[in-house]
Design a protein around this motif. Structure first.
Motif, PDB file in Angstrom:
ATOM      1  N   MET A 183       0.843  -1.175   0.000  1.00 12.65           N
ATOM      2  CA  MET A 183       0.000   0.000   0.000  1.00 12.65           C
ATOM      3  C   MET A 183       0.896   1.248   0.000  1.00 12.65           C
ATOM      4  O   MET A 183       1.835   1.350   0.775  1.00 12.65           O
ATOM      5  CB  MET A 183      -0.893  -0.025   1.245  1.00 12.65           C
ATOM      6  N   ASN A 184       0.599   2.179  -0.876  1.00 14.65           N
ATOM      7  CA  ASN A 184       1.407   3.390  -1.014  1.00 14.65           C
ATOM      8  C   ASN A 184       0.794   4.503  -0.163  1.00 14.65           C
ATOM      9  O   ASN A 184      -0.247   5.040  -0.480  1.00 14.65           O
ATOM     10  CB  ASN A 184       1.472   3.798  -2.488  1.00 14.65           C
ATOM     11  N   THR A 185       1.455   4.817   0.938  1.00 18.02           N
ATOM     12  CA  THR A 185       0.951   5.875   1.808  1.00 18.02           C
ATOM     13  C   THR A 185       1.463   7.221   1.313  1.00 18.02           C
ATOM     14  O   THR A 185       2.429   7.290   0.549  1.00 18.02           O
ATOM     15  CB  THR A 185       1.409   5.643   3.252  1.00 18.02           C
ATOM     16  N   ALA A 186       0.824   8.284   1.776  1.00 20.00           N
ATOM     17  CA  ALA A 186       1.232   9.633   1.362  1.00 20.00           C
ATOM     18  C   ALA A 186       2.694   9.926   1.710  1.00 20.00           C
ATOM     19  O   ALA A 186       3.429  10.445   0.859  1.00 20.00           O
ATOM     20  CB  ALA A 186       0.299  10.673   1.965  1.00 20.00           C
ATOM     21  N   PRO A 187       3.174   9.594   2.917  1.00 15.74           N
ATOM     22  CA  PRO A 187       4.587   9.868   3.206  1.00 15.74           C
ATOM     23  C   PRO A 187       5.558   9.110   2.292  1.00 15.74           C
ATOM     24  O   PRO A 187       6.568   9.666   1.866  1.00 15.74           O
ATOM     25  CB  PRO A 187       4.754   9.438   4.667  1.00 15.74           C
ATOM     26  N   SER A 188       5.234   7.868   1.962  1.00 15.55           N
ATOM     27  CA  SER A 188       6.139   7.120   1.075  1.00 15.55           C
ATOM     28  C   SER A 188       6.063   7.652  -0.363  1.00 15.55           C
ATOM     29  O   SER A 188       7.074   7.718  -1.066  1.00 15.55           O
ATOM     30  CB  SER A 188       5.858   5.622   1.120  1.00 15.55           C
ATOM     31  N   GLU A 189       4.866   8.058  -0.797  1.00 14.33           N
ATOM     32  CA  GLU A 189       4.750   8.674  -2.122  1.00 14.33           C
ATOM     33  C   GLU A 189       5.511   9.998  -2.156  1.00 14.33           C
ATOM     34  O   GLU A 189       6.217  10.301  -3.129  1.00 14.33           O
ATOM     35  CB  GLU A 189       3.289   8.924  -2.494  1.00 14.33           C
ATOM     36  N   ALA A 190       5.391  10.780  -1.086  1.00  9.45           N
ATOM     37  CA  ALA A 190       6.097  12.061  -1.016  1.00  9.45           C
ATOM     38  C   ALA A 190       7.607  11.847  -1.086  1.00  9.45           C
ATOM     39  O   ALA A 190       8.314  12.580  -1.776  1.00  9.45           O
ATOM     40  CB  ALA A 190       5.718  12.803   0.261  1.00  9.45           C
ATOM     41  N   ARG A 191       8.107  10.829  -0.377  1.00 10.51           N
ATOM     42  CA  ARG A 191       9.546  10.555  -0.425  1.00 10.51           C
ATOM     43  C   ARG A 191       9.974  10.156  -1.830  1.00 10.51           C
ATOM     44  O   ARG A 191      11.006  10.595  -2.324  1.00 10.51           O
ATOM     45  CB  ARG A 191       9.945   9.463   0.557  1.00 10.51           C
ATOM     46  N   SER A 192       9.168   9.354  -2.491  1.00 15.44           N
ATOM     47  CA  SER A 192       9.478   8.966  -3.881  1.00 15.44           C
ATOM     48  C   SER A 192       9.505  10.187  -4.790  1.00 15.44           C
ATOM     49  O   SER A 192      10.359  10.289  -5.675  1.00 15.44           O
ATOM     50  CB  SER A 192       8.446   7.968  -4.397  1.00 15.44           C
ATOM     51  N   LEU A 193       8.583  11.107  -4.571  1.00 12.02           N
ATOM     52  CA  LEU A 193       8.550  12.327  -5.375  1.00 12.02           C
ATOM     53  C   LEU A 193       9.774  13.195  -5.100  1.00 12.02           C
ATOM     54  O   LEU A 193      10.363  13.760  -6.035  1.00 12.02           O
ATOM     55  CB  LEU A 193       7.261  13.114  -5.108  1.00 12.02           C
ATOM     56  N   VAL A 194      10.180  13.294  -3.835  1.00 12.86           N
ATOM     57  CA  VAL A 194      11.390  14.050  -3.499  1.00 12.86           C
ATOM     58  C   VAL A 194      12.588  13.441  -4.212  1.00 12.86           C
ATOM     59  O   VAL A 194      13.414  14.151  -4.795  1.00 12.86           O
ATOM     60  CB  VAL A 194      11.617  14.092  -1.969  1.00 12.86           C
ATOM     61  N   GLU A 195      12.666  12.113  -4.211  1.00 17.10           N
ATOM     62  CA  GLU A 195      13.779  11.425  -4.881  1.00 17.10           C
ATOM     63  C   GLU A 195      13.764  11.700  -6.384  1.00 17.10           C
ATOM     64  O   GLU A 195      14.801  11.968  -6.989  1.00 17.10           O
ATOM     65  CB  GLU A 195      13.679   9.930  -4.615  1.00 17.10           C
ATOM     66  N   LEU A 196      12.576  11.662  -6.985  1.00 12.06           N
ATOM     67  CA  LEU A 196      12.462  11.925  -8.422  1.00 12.06           C
ATOM     68  C   LEU A 196      12.851  13.363  -8.744  1.00 12.06           C
ATOM     69  O   LEU A 196      13.580  13.620  -9.710  1.00 12.06           O
ATOM     70  CB  LEU A 196      11.030  11.650  -8.879  1.00 12.06           C
ATOM     71  N   ILE A 197      12.390  14.302  -7.926  1.00  6.70           N
ATOM     72  CA  ILE A 197      12.691  15.719  -8.165  1.00  6.70           C
ATOM     73  C   ILE A 197      14.185  15.980  -8.016  1.00  6.70           C
ATOM     74  O   ILE A 197      14.784  16.711  -8.805  1.00  6.70           O
ATOM     75  CB  ILE A 197      11.870  16.621  -7.214  1.00  6.70           C
ATOM     76  N   ALA A 198      14.795  15.355  -7.012  1.00  6.96           N
ATOM     77  CA  ALA A 198      16.232  15.553  -6.772  1.00  6.96           C
ATOM     78  C   ALA A 198      17.050  14.989  -7.918  1.00  6.96           C
ATOM     79  O   ALA A 198      18.056  15.558  -8.323  1.00  6.96           O
ATOM     80  CB  ALA A 198      16.643  14.903  -5.457  1.00  6.96           C
ATOM     81  N   GLY A 199      16.607  13.858  -8.470  1.00  9.15           N
ATOM     82  CA  GLY A 199      17.356  13.225  -9.538  1.00  9.15           C
ATOM     83  C   GLY A 199      18.702  12.753  -9.025  1.00  9.15           C
ATOM     84  O   GLY A 199      18.959  12.725  -7.817  1.00  9.15           O
ATOM     85  N   PRO A 200      19.598  12.405  -9.926  1.00  9.12           N
ATOM     86  CA  PRO A 200      20.924  11.966  -9.489  1.00  9.12           C
ATOM     87  C   PRO A 200      21.701  13.134  -8.880  1.00  9.12           C
ATOM     88  O   PRO A 200      21.501  14.289  -9.263  1.00  9.12           O
ATOM     89  CB  PRO A 200      21.587  11.465 -10.767  1.00  9.12           C
ATOM     90  N   LEU A 201      22.562  12.812  -7.936  1.00  8.94           N
ATOM     91  CA  LEU A 201      23.393  13.849  -7.333  1.00  8.94           C
ATOM     92  C   LEU A 201      24.302  14.440  -8.393  1.00  8.94           C
ATOM     93  O   LEU A 201      24.844  13.723  -9.239  1.00  8.94           O
ATOM     94  CB  LEU A 201      24.237  13.277  -6.191  1.00  8.94           C
ATOM     95  N   ARG A 202      24.452  15.734  -8.355  1.00  4.37           N
ATOM     96  CA  ARG A 202      25.340  16.420  -9.286  1.00  4.37           C
ATOM     97  C   ARG A 202      26.773  16.293  -8.792  1.00  4.37           C
ATOM     98  O   ARG A 202      27.008  16.026  -7.602  1.00  4.37           O
ATOM     99  CB  ARG A 202      24.930  17.883  -9.402  1.00  4.37           C
ATOM    100  N   LEU A 203      27.715  16.487  -9.669  1.00  2.00           N
ATOM    101  CA  LEU A 203      29.124  16.379  -9.312  1.00  2.00           C
ATOM    102  C   LEU A 203      29.438  17.294  -8.129  1.00  2.00           C
ATOM    103  O   LEU A 203      29.152  18.490  -8.158  1.00  2.00           O
ATOM    104  CB  LEU A 203      29.992  16.755 -10.517  1.00  2.00           C
ATOM    105  N   GLY A 204      29.981  16.738  -7.070  1.00  2.94           N
ATOM    106  CA  GLY A 204      30.346  17.505  -5.893  1.00  2.94           C
ATOM    107  C   GLY A 204      29.191  17.834  -4.964  1.00  2.94           C
ATOM    108  O   GLY A 204      29.375  18.525  -3.973  1.00  2.94           O
ATOM    109  N   GLU A 205      27.992  17.338  -5.258  1.00  9.98           N
ATOM    110  CA  GLU A 205      26.814  17.646  -4.455  1.00  9.98           C
ATOM    111  C   GLU A 205      26.574  16.522  -3.447  1.00  9.98           C
ATOM    112  O   GLU A 205      26.743  15.354  -3.764  1.00  9.98           O
ATOM    113  CB  GLU A 205      25.596  17.795  -5.369  1.00  9.98           C
ATOM    114  N   ASN A 206      26.167  16.886  -2.233  1.00  9.79           N
ATOM    115  CA  ASN A 206      25.791  15.870  -1.252  1.00  9.79           C
ATOM    116  C   ASN A 206      24.265  15.822  -1.151  1.00  9.79           C
ATOM    117  O   ASN A 206      23.560  16.622  -1.770  1.00  9.79           O
ATOM    118  CB  ASN A 206      26.456  16.131   0.104  1.00  9.79           C
ATOM    119  N   VAL A 207      23.760  14.883  -0.369  1.00  6.52           N
ATOM    120  CA  VAL A 207      22.317  14.698  -0.255  1.00  6.52           C
ATOM    121  C   VAL A 207      21.650  15.949   0.318  1.00  6.52           C
ATOM    122  O   VAL A 207      20.586  16.358  -0.152  1.00  6.52           O
ATOM    123  CB  VAL A 207      21.991  13.456   0.602  1.00  6.52           C
TER     124      VAL A 207
END
Length: 128
Positions: free
Chosen positions: A1-25
């Motif tokens: 079951m996909n809860t709102a907090p887990s969907e929100a975290r997935s969206l944050v991950e998608l928006i962030a995309g891969p880390l850029r060179l020299g960038e931390n989390v």
């Protein structure tokens, strides 16, 4: 079951995309915060599974930002595809990139009306 907090975290991950060179989390999450207009601490809380609930306006912002990211990725892919097609056309026509900007229709085998120089008007060569 996909809860709102887990969907929100997935969206944050998608928006962030891969880390850029020299960038931390932390920097990537700050970028997500700027993109969505949500506070840094809230985005970090969503990322670290500390958010117990997600308000509808937060989810709306996350979803919109994710749609924007997907649209930008699609546009970049289409742009790369167009560049590849142009490069293939250049190779076929044997026109260098610098020459392409100056190439006239005549240089690529077309007249001013779009007809090939090998084409001829219908009345030319007709029996008289």
């Amino acid at each position: 079951m996909n809860t709102a907090p887990s969907e929100a975290r997935s969206l944050v991950e998608l928006i962030a995309g891969p880390l850029r060179l020299g960038e931390n989390v932390k920097a990537a999450l700050s970028r997500v915060a700027r993109t969505t207009g949500l506070p840094d601490r809230r985005v970090r809380g969503i990322w670290h599974h500390e958010a117990r609930s997600i308000r509808s306006e937060e989810m709306d912002r996350l979803r919109q930002a994710a749609r924007d990211v997907r649209a930008e990725e699609l546009a970049r892919a289409e742009y790369r595809s167009a560049l590849s097609l142009i490069a293939a056309c250049d190779a076929t026509l044997r026109v260098s990139g610098a020459d392409l900007a100056r190439a006239s229709a005549r240089e690529v085998g077309e007249g001013h009306d779009g007809a090939s120089r090998d084409d001829r008007p219908l009345d030319r060569g007709a029996a008289r």
